[in-house]
Enzyme design. Structure first.
Site, short mmCIF file in Angstrom:
data_model
loop_
_atom_site.label_atom_id
_atom_site.label_comp_id
_atom_site.label_asym_id
_atom_site.label_seq_id
_atom_site.Cartn_x
_atom_site.Cartn_y
_atom_site.Cartn_z
CB CYS A 250 -0.93 0.00 1.21
SG CYS A 250 -2.13 1.35 1.20
CB CYS A 251 3.78 2.28 2.03
SG CYS A 251 3.09 2.46 3.69
CB CYS B 76 -2.50 7.12 5.58
SG CYS B 76 -1.64 7.49 4.02
CB CYS C 81 -1.67 3.75 8.62
SG CYS C 81 -2.27 2.70 7.28
CB CYS D 150 5.89 4.29 4.73
SG CYS D 150 6.78 5.80 4.27
#
Length: 242
Positions: A125-126, A208, A211, A236
């Protein structure tokens, strides 16, 4: 039920003279960087460290371009903070968005919130929302700046002012590498730097929205980042070389 006691902005016992010396040094660092490199870019998260650097850039008039990673999963307060900063300093912050195809590929494989399932999905995702956009934002740059400090986490204790970003083949600078958390807040208070609203709600580190959470008093300041993972997984990938 007793409410938890969350992190709050620290007090500083730094003397006015010591703070003034730090500020002069910070501004000189920025000017020295721009004297050496013609295209310098600053990745701002709009949190405290990056706001201190933003203020120093504005005051020193260092020729540095601003950008922020608009991941699509930021708190609304962070989105609003970008405009607050632009209005306060009269500058433009480039918003760098992830590619729709990269985000959709992640969702197709892991689900919208699949990053909760482990380190691998979190990195994926990162990668889509932050690392690939960062790489794009730095294309053509000679050097870039971060708001990293040695005291932020165990992975940053050996941080230097200047590093080679092997992953991107350019020089990276950490102008606040030797500042403490209290130093940052002393600067912000003295110079009336705009404060991200989440800092006033127990968030010392902001990423985010899904997170990031509040940190209890006494916890590591990055404990609220990816809290479901082990303590050595608080990065990340933006600051990891090859």
């Amino acid at each position: 039920m007793i409410k938890p006691d969350f992190w709050s902005i620290p007090e500083s016992n730094l003397s006015a003279a010591a703070l003034a010396e730090k500020i002069v040094t910070l501004k000189q660092r920025l000017l020295d960087i721009t004297a050496r490199f013609s295209d310098v870019r600053f990745a701002t998260s709009l949190a405290a460290e990056d706001m201190a650097i933003t203020d120093a850039i504005a005051q020193s008039k260092a020729n540095i371009q601003f950008f922020t990673l608009a991941t699509g999963r930021l708190h609304q307060e962070t989105v609003d903070m970008a405009k607050t900063t632009e209005d306060h300093y009269g500058l433009a912050i480039q918003k760098v968005y992830p590619e729709d195809t990269d985000v959709q590929a992640f969702i197709d494989q892991y689900g919208m919130n699949g990053f909760y399932d482990g380190e691998g999905p979190k990195k994926a995702c990162c990668g889509a929302r932050k690392i690939k956009p960062l790489n794009a934002a730095l294309l053509g740059a000679d050097a870039w700046l971060t708001g990293q400090r040695r005291g932020q986490s165990t992975t940053r204790t050996e941080l230097h002012f200047e590093e080679l970003d092997d992953a991107r083949g350019i020089t990276k600078f950490n102008p606040l590498f030797d500042w403490t958390e209290a130093d940052i807040w002393a600067y912000i208070k003295q110079e009336n730097v705009p404060i991200h609203p989440l800092h006033l709600k127990g968030y010392p580190s902001i990423g985010c929205e899904p997170c990031t959470r509040q940190v209890k008093k006494g916890e590591d300041i990055r404990a609220g980042r990816w809290w479901w993972l082990q303590s050595d997984s608080k990065e990340c990938g933006l600051h990891v070389n090859k």
